[in-house]
Design a protein around this motif. Structure first.
Motif, PDB file in Angstrom:
ATOM      1  N   LYS A 215     -32.631 -42.725 -13.056  1.00  0.00           N
ATOM      2  CA  LYS A 215     -33.584 -41.636 -13.242  1.00  0.00           C
ATOM      3  C   LYS A 215     -34.994 -42.193 -13.135  1.00  0.00           C
ATOM      4  CE  LYS A 215     -34.422 -37.499 -16.002  1.00  0.00           C
ATOM      5  NZ  LYS A 215     -33.964 -36.680 -17.164  1.00  0.00           N
ATOM      6  N   ALA A 216     -35.794 -41.580 -12.253  1.00  0.00           N
ATOM      7  CA  ALA A 216     -37.164 -42.045 -12.038  1.00  0.00           C
ATOM      8  C   ALA A 216     -37.941 -40.931 -11.344  1.00  0.00           C
ATOM      9  CB  ALA A 216     -37.172 -43.318 -11.190  1.00  0.00           C
ATOM     10  N   TRP A 217     -39.223 -41.183 -11.129  1.00  0.00           N
ATOM     11  CA  TRP A 217     -40.072 -40.204 -10.455  1.00  0.00           C
ATOM     12  C   TRP A 217     -39.845 -40.260  -8.953  1.00  0.00           C
ATOM     13  CZ3 TRP A 217     -43.388 -36.328 -11.755  1.00  0.00           C
ATOM     14  CH2 TRP A 217     -43.632 -36.164 -13.123  1.00  0.00           C
ATOM     15  N   LEU A 218     -39.701 -39.086  -8.356  1.00  0.00           N
ATOM     16  CA  LEU A 218     -39.593 -39.020  -6.913  1.00  0.00           C
ATOM     17  C   LEU A 218     -40.440 -37.871  -6.390  1.00  0.00           C
ATOM     18  CD1 LEU A 218     -37.638 -36.479  -5.784  1.00  0.00           C
ATOM     19  CD2 LEU A 218     -35.847 -37.922  -6.723  1.00  0.00           C
ATOM     20  N   SER A 219     -40.794 -37.958  -5.123  1.00  0.00           N
ATOM     21  CA  SER A 219     -41.496 -36.889  -4.425  1.00  0.00           C
ATOM     22  C   SER A 219     -40.695 -36.515  -3.189  1.00  0.00           C
ATOM     23  CB  SER A 219     -42.905 -37.326  -4.009  1.00  0.00           C
ATOM     24  OG  SER A 219     -43.717 -37.563  -5.131  1.00  0.00           O
ATOM     25  N   ALA A 220     -40.680 -35.237  -2.880  1.00  0.00           N
ATOM     26  CA  ALA A 220     -39.961 -34.749  -1.711  1.00  0.00           C
ATOM     27  C   ALA A 220     -40.901 -33.952  -0.834  1.00  0.00           C
ATOM     28  CB  ALA A 220     -38.773 -33.887  -2.140  1.00  0.00           C
TER      29      ALA A 220
ATOM     30  N   GLY B 132     -43.708 -24.491   7.616  1.00  0.00           N
ATOM     31  CA  GLY B 132     -44.140 -24.600   6.242  1.00  0.00           C
ATOM     32  C   GLY B 132     -43.864 -26.007   5.750  1.00  0.00           C
ATOM     33  N   ILE B 133     -44.806 -26.594   5.024  1.00  0.00           N
ATOM     34  CA  ILE B 133     -44.677 -27.970   4.532  1.00  0.00           C
ATOM     35  C   ILE B 133     -44.665 -27.923   3.008  1.00  0.00           C
ATOM     36  CG2 ILE B 133     -45.684 -30.277   4.527  1.00  0.00           C
ATOM     37  CD1 ILE B 133     -47.151 -29.460   7.142  1.00  0.00           C
ATOM     38  N   GLY B 134     -43.513 -28.194   2.409  1.00  0.00           N
ATOM     39  CA  GLY B 134     -43.355 -28.123   0.966  1.00  0.00           C
ATOM     40  C   GLY B 134     -43.395 -29.492   0.313  1.00  0.00           C
ATOM     41  N   LEU B 135     -44.112 -29.603  -0.800  1.00  0.00           N
ATOM     42  CA  LEU B 135     -44.255 -30.868  -1.526  1.00  0.00           C
ATOM     43  C   LEU B 135     -43.951 -30.647  -3.003  1.00  0.00           C
ATOM     44  CD1 LEU B 135     -47.715 -31.822  -0.013  1.00  0.00           C
ATOM     45  CD2 LEU B 135     -45.591 -33.030   0.477  1.00  0.00           C
ATOM     46  N   ALA B 136     -43.180 -31.548  -3.587  1.00  0.00           N
ATOM     47  CA  ALA B 136     -42.905 -31.464  -5.020  1.00  0.00           C
ATOM     48  C   ALA B 136     -42.658 -32.854  -5.573  1.00  0.00           C
ATOM     49  CB  ALA B 136     -41.712 -30.559  -5.299  1.00  0.00           C
ATOM     50  N   ALA B 137     -42.965 -33.039  -6.845  1.00  0.00           N
ATOM     51  CA  ALA B 137     -42.748 -34.314  -7.525  1.00  0.00           C
ATOM     52  C   ALA B 137     -42.220 -34.034  -8.921  1.00  0.00           C
ATOM     53  CB  ALA B 137     -44.036 -35.119  -7.599  1.00  0.00           C
ATOM     54  N   ASP B 138     -41.306 -34.882  -9.369  1.00  0.00           N
ATOM     55  CA  ASP B 138     -40.764 -34.741 -10.719  1.00  0.00           C
ATOM     56  C   ASP B 138     -39.885 -35.944 -11.016  1.00  0.00           C
ATOM     57  OD1 ASP B 138     -40.096 -33.632 -13.215  1.00  0.00           O
ATOM     58  OD2 ASP B 138     -40.054 -31.614 -12.358  1.00  0.00           O
ATOM     59  N   LYS B 139     -39.491 -36.069 -12.268  1.00  0.00           N
ATOM     60  CA  LYS B 139     -38.547 -37.108 -12.646  1.00  0.00           C
ATOM     61  C   LYS B 139     -37.137 -36.576 -12.409  1.00  0.00           C
ATOM     62  CE  LYS B 139     -38.231 -40.794 -16.047  1.00  0.00           C
ATOM     63  NZ  LYS B 139     -38.719 -41.307 -17.354  1.00  0.00           N
ATOM     64  N   ASN B 140     -36.338 -37.298 -11.619  1.00  0.00           N
ATOM     65  CA  ASN B 140     -35.017 -36.829 -11.213  1.00  0.00           C
ATOM     66  C   ASN B 140     -33.965 -37.906 -11.403  1.00  0.00           C
ATOM     67  OD1 ASN B 140     -35.003 -34.238  -8.763  1.00  0.00           O
ATOM     68  ND2 ASN B 140     -36.668 -34.711 -10.145  1.00  0.00           N
TER      69      ASN B 140
END
Length: 222
Positions: free
Chosen positions: A17-22, A120-128
């Motif tokens: 589990k760590a921070w990732l961006s997609a 469309g260009i989608g960006l998100a970040a969270d701990k996953n």
């Protein structure tokens, strides 16, 4: 854990589990593109779109930073391990470069009388949480990303560039981390804030790389 380990560290028994961006780049009106143009023309457009977008997503990444990259139908996506705000900002920069590149691609398509594209260009970040799924010894396996980042980036890409939403759409968490690094004093004016029940607060804008954009507008002459 601050960062996901190298992919070789994943087994069928563990998870991290760590921070990732997609980031997801999702073509608009692809059904119309595929059905109203010749197969050869569509193939040329899709190849131009996917090959360069993948190059932008891969460029100058480390082995333990880029965790997954691929194509799902008419969408190109990538997942990164982002342990700092600066690394999240780097993903934003890739999105801006892709948004600018698509302007260039459409200029080139115009010259060859080929259909234009929008995305469309989608960006998100969270701990996953990340786990490796599949069947041992089968050679068939993949990562499963358990959390909000990948799903949200996909959802936001689907919103981008239609119904009044600008091409680049980022989650509230991604925006909070990105804006802390952005040095341009006018940056908050680039974004409009929206909210919906599925994605929560999100921000959208149509940002391009200035020098690249000026070169495109001047006729792409060296």
């Amino acid at each position: 854990m601050k960062r996901f380990p190298n992919n070789d560290n994943f087994t069928y028994e563990n998870g991290y589990k760590a921070w990732l961006s997609a980031i997801f780049i999702d073509l608009r009106n692809s059904t119309k593109l595929f059905t109203e143009n010749s197969e050869v023309d569509v193939a040329k457009v899709i190849r131009g779109f996917t090959s360069e977008v993948i190059e932008i997503l891969q460029k100058d990444t480390q082995d333990n930073e880029l965790k997954e990259i691929g194509i799902r139908g008419d969408c190109v996506f990538a997942v990164y391990s982002t342990a700092s705000k600066e690394e999240i900002y780097d993903i934003y920069q890739r999105a801006v470069y892709i948004n600018t590149y698509l302007k260039m691609l459409n200029k080139l398509l115009d010259k060859r009388n080929l259909p234009n594209i929008k995305a469309g260009i989608g960006l998100a970040a969270d701990k996953n949480l990340a786990v490796k799924a599949g069947r041992k010894s089968s050679g068939i396996n993949d990562f499963v990303w358990i959390g909000k980042a990948v799903t949200t980036a996909s959802n936001l890409a689907d919103l981008g560039n239609k119904e009044g939403i600008c091409p680049i759409v980022m989650s509230g968490t991604f925006y909070t981390n990105y804006i802390d690094v952005e040095k341009n004093e006018n940056s908050k004016n680039w974004w409009r804030k929206n909210h919906d029940n599925q994605n929560g607060a999100y921000y959208h804008g149509n940002i391009v790389r200035t020098e690249f954009d000026e070169w495109i507008e001047s006729g792409m002459i060296d």
